[in-house]
Design an enzyme around this catalytic site. Structure first.
Site, PDB file in Angstrom:
ATOM      1  N   TYR A  33      -4.973  -5.569 -13.687  1.00  0.00           N
ATOM      2  CA  TYR A  33      -6.285  -5.766 -14.473  1.00  0.00           C
ATOM      3  C   TYR A  33      -6.700  -4.813 -15.018  1.00  0.00           C
ATOM      4  O   TYR A  33      -6.785  -4.017 -14.830  1.00  0.00           O
ATOM      5  CB  TYR A  33      -6.582  -6.928 -14.358  1.00  0.00           C
ATOM      6  CG  TYR A  33      -8.428  -6.602 -13.264  1.00  0.00           C
ATOM      7  CD1 TYR A  33      -7.559  -5.546 -11.592  1.00  0.00           C
ATOM      8  CD2 TYR A  33      -9.323  -5.639 -13.156  1.00  0.00           C
ATOM      9  CE1 TYR A  33      -8.601  -5.418 -10.898  1.00  0.00           C
ATOM     10  CE2 TYR A  33     -10.009  -5.264 -12.552  1.00  0.00           C
ATOM     11  CZ  TYR A  33      -9.959  -5.124 -11.506  1.00  0.00           C
ATOM     12  OH  TYR A  33     -10.763  -4.341 -10.334  1.00  0.00           O
ATOM     13  N   LYS A 150      -4.661  -1.203 -10.771  1.00  0.00           N
ATOM     14  CA  LYS A 150      -5.635  -1.398 -11.222  1.00  0.00           C
ATOM     15  C   LYS A 150      -5.523  -3.439 -10.723  1.00  0.00           C
ATOM     16  O   LYS A 150      -4.901  -3.942 -11.329  1.00  0.00           O
ATOM     17  CB  LYS A 150      -6.994  -1.798 -12.191  1.00  0.00           C
ATOM     18  CG  LYS A 150      -8.119  -1.704 -11.903  1.00  0.00           C
ATOM     19  CD  LYS A 150      -8.341  -1.565 -13.809  1.00  0.00           C
ATOM     20  CE  LYS A 150      -9.926  -2.006 -13.545  1.00  0.00           C
ATOM     21  NZ  LYS A 150     -10.513  -1.980 -12.496  1.00  0.00           N
ATOM     22  N   GLU A 182     -15.175   5.212  -2.649  1.00  0.00           N
ATOM     23  CA  GLU A 182     -15.193   4.876  -3.933  1.00  0.00           C
ATOM     24  C   GLU A 182     -16.036   4.139  -3.569  1.00  0.00           C
ATOM     25  O   GLU A 182     -16.175   3.422  -1.760  1.00  0.00           O
ATOM     26  CB  GLU A 182     -14.279   4.648  -5.178  1.00  0.00           C
ATOM     27  CG  GLU A 182     -13.216   3.238  -4.642  1.00  0.00           C
ATOM     28  CD  GLU A 182     -12.144   3.335  -5.612  1.00  0.00           C
ATOM     29  OE1 GLU A 182     -12.088   3.749  -6.766  1.00  0.00           O
ATOM     30  OE2 GLU A 182     -10.491   2.867  -5.359  1.00  0.00           O
ATOM     31  N   LEU A 206      -8.958   4.336  -7.375  1.00  0.00           N
ATOM     32  CA  LEU A 206      -8.563   4.292  -8.999  1.00  0.00           C
ATOM     33  C   LEU A 206      -9.205   4.831  -9.393  1.00  0.00           C
ATOM     34  O   LEU A 206     -10.174   5.779  -9.833  1.00  0.00           O
ATOM     35  CB  LEU A 206      -9.696   2.468  -9.237  1.00  0.00           C
ATOM     36  CG  LEU A 206      -8.828   2.336 -10.429  1.00  0.00           C
ATOM     37  CD1 LEU A 206      -7.704   1.462 -10.541  1.00  0.00           C
ATOM     38  CD2 LEU A 206     -10.258   1.515 -11.662  1.00  0.00           C
TER      39      LEU A 206
HETATM   40  N1  PDD Z   1     -13.861  -1.917 -11.102  1.00  0.00           N
HETATM   41  N2  PDD Z   1     -13.054   1.983  -8.414  1.00  0.00           N
HETATM   42  C1  PDD Z   1     -12.702   0.519  -8.834  1.00  0.00           C
HETATM   43  C2  PDD Z   1     -12.776   0.161  -6.810  1.00  0.00           C
HETATM   44  C3  PDD Z   1     -13.020  -0.199  -9.633  1.00  0.00           C
HETATM   45  O1  PDD Z   1     -12.197  -1.834  -9.071  1.00  0.00           O
HETATM   46  C4  PDD Z   1     -12.937   0.067 -10.713  1.00  0.00           C
HETATM   47  C5  PDD Z   1     -13.830  -0.620 -11.502  1.00  0.00           C
HETATM   48  C6  PDD Z   1     -13.603   1.334 -10.834  1.00  0.00           C
HETATM   49  C7  PDD Z   1     -14.337   2.233 -11.995  1.00  0.00           C
HETATM   50  O2  PDD Z   1     -12.972   2.097 -13.300  1.00  0.00           O
HETATM   51  P1  PDD Z   1     -13.129   2.378 -14.884  1.00  0.00           P
HETATM   52  O3  PDD Z   1     -14.356   2.920 -15.197  1.00  0.00           O
HETATM   53  O4  PDD Z   1     -11.894   2.576 -15.413  1.00  0.00           O
HETATM   54  O5  PDD Z   1     -14.211   1.028 -15.112  1.00  0.00           O
HETATM   55  C8  PDD Z   1     -13.585   2.089 -10.115  1.00  0.00           C
HETATM   56  C9  PDD Z   1     -14.361  -2.492 -12.731  1.00  0.00           C
HETATM   57  C10 PDD Z   1     -15.239  -2.593 -13.704  1.00  0.00           C
HETATM   58  C11 PDD Z   1     -14.090  -4.186 -12.634  1.00  0.00           C
HETATM   59  O6  PDD Z   1     -13.375  -4.504 -11.447  1.00  0.00           O
HETATM   60  O7  PDD Z   1     -14.709  -4.674 -12.195  1.00  0.00           O
END
Ligand code: PDD
Length: 286
Positions: A33, A150, A182, A206
């Site tokens: 996703y 992801k 994270e 991620l």
């Molecule tokens: N989550 N680490 C994890 C485990 C994440 O699920 C996310 C993003 C990030 C940050 O990635 P980015 O800057 O590309 O959004 C880091 C999204 C926002 C979610 O699951 O809703």
């Protein structure tokens, strides 16, 4: 207004959109996703998300459902149909369904499932949490070993958010072998003596699209950055801490495991980075 969503080539009212019960996304979490934010009715860093999606699909030997140009068109159309000024677009690609349950991947001619929907979040850029900062707890990281992909395997991150909620906090930072990996849905940072510290990229975290942009902007603003492993103790003892994600942008962290970080209010660097990020991203939005 009923939300219009996208499923496999069709724009439908959300109540009419369906996916097979045999879909591997549903049965096996065999799906990836992306979440892209919308500010001022425009997409923030669409390209970054599209490139990461491509990579996630490739790592899992999953077919791309359509071209990047088509994806952009779908994103834009959903923003328009749903009148989104501020919010998010959720996109999911699954390996599809061949009409039964089997651990073995279905044949090559099985079409991937593509679903997108919008989330309307007026006031996203001015979230009150960003003024106050958030509280996090630390939990053990027991997720699988390919967190750089992801996938929709979000049960443990959901449990982490629930553990945080139960503890009176807002989120959780995960710790593996003594080092912070994270946040449950964001990348984690602390600042000490003006230096921004965050974990380096690997399969353990991620590769955040917001992380990449924020680190670039921090560098351009002559801020010092160190990518290395760090502990919860170091973060607790820091001058400031923050997280980044597509939905929270740069979000200050003011408490870790009950200990106040710095002065207990959003730090100068986190606030500045949030401003720069919002400003530059909105200028570059498409
Ligand atoms: N989550 N680490 C994890 C485990 C994440 O699920 C996310 C993003 C990030 C940050 O990635 P980015 O800057 O590309 O959004 C880091 C999204 C926002 C979610 O699951 O809703």
């Amino acid at each position: 207004m009923t939300r219009t969503v996208y499923v496999n080539g069709e724009y439908l009212p959300e109540g009419e959109a369906t996916v097979s019960i045999f879909d591997r996304g549903f049965l096996m979490a065999d799906a990836v996703y992306e979440v892209t934010s919308v500010l001022g009715g425009k997409l923030i860093d669409f390209d970054g998300h599209a490139v990461r999606l491509e990579r996630s699909l490739k790592e899992l030997d999953m077919q791309a459902p359509c071209s990047k140009e088509e994806l952009l068109e779908i994103h834009r159309k959903l923003v328009e149909l749903n009148g989104i000024e501020e919010g998010m677009i959720y996109l999911q690609v699954t390996r599809g369904s061949d009409g039964d349950r089997d651990f073995v991947f279905p044949s090559e001619d099985t079409k991937p499932t593509l679903v997108l929907f919008t989330q309307n979040k007026p006031g996203l850029a001015n979230a009150p949490a960003a003024q106050e900062g958030i509280k996090v707890i630390s939990i053990e990281d027991i997720r699988w070993g390919r967190r750089d992909i992801k996938t929709v395997q979000l049960l443990y991150p959901s449990m982490g958010k629930m553990m945080a909620k139960k503890a009176g906090a807002d989120d959780a930072w995960m710790v593996e072998d003594g080092y912070v990996t994270e946040g449950t849905s964001n990348n984690a940072y602390f600042v000490k003596d003006g230096k921004i510290v965050t974990r380096p990229l690997s399969n353990d975290i991620l590769h955040g699209i917001t992380r990449k942009a924020v680190l670039r902007m921090a560098e351009e603003a002559q801020m010092e950055i160190e990518e290395r492993l760090f502990t919860i103790e170091e973060a607790k003892d820091a001058d400031e801490a923050f997280v980044t994600s597509a939905s929270a942008f740069v979000m200050p962290v003011v408490e870790i495991d009950g200990a106040t970080v710095g002065d207990g209010v959003p730090g100068r660097i986190a606030k500045r980075l949030r401003e720069i990020y919002l400003d530059e991203s909105m200028k570059a939005a498409i």
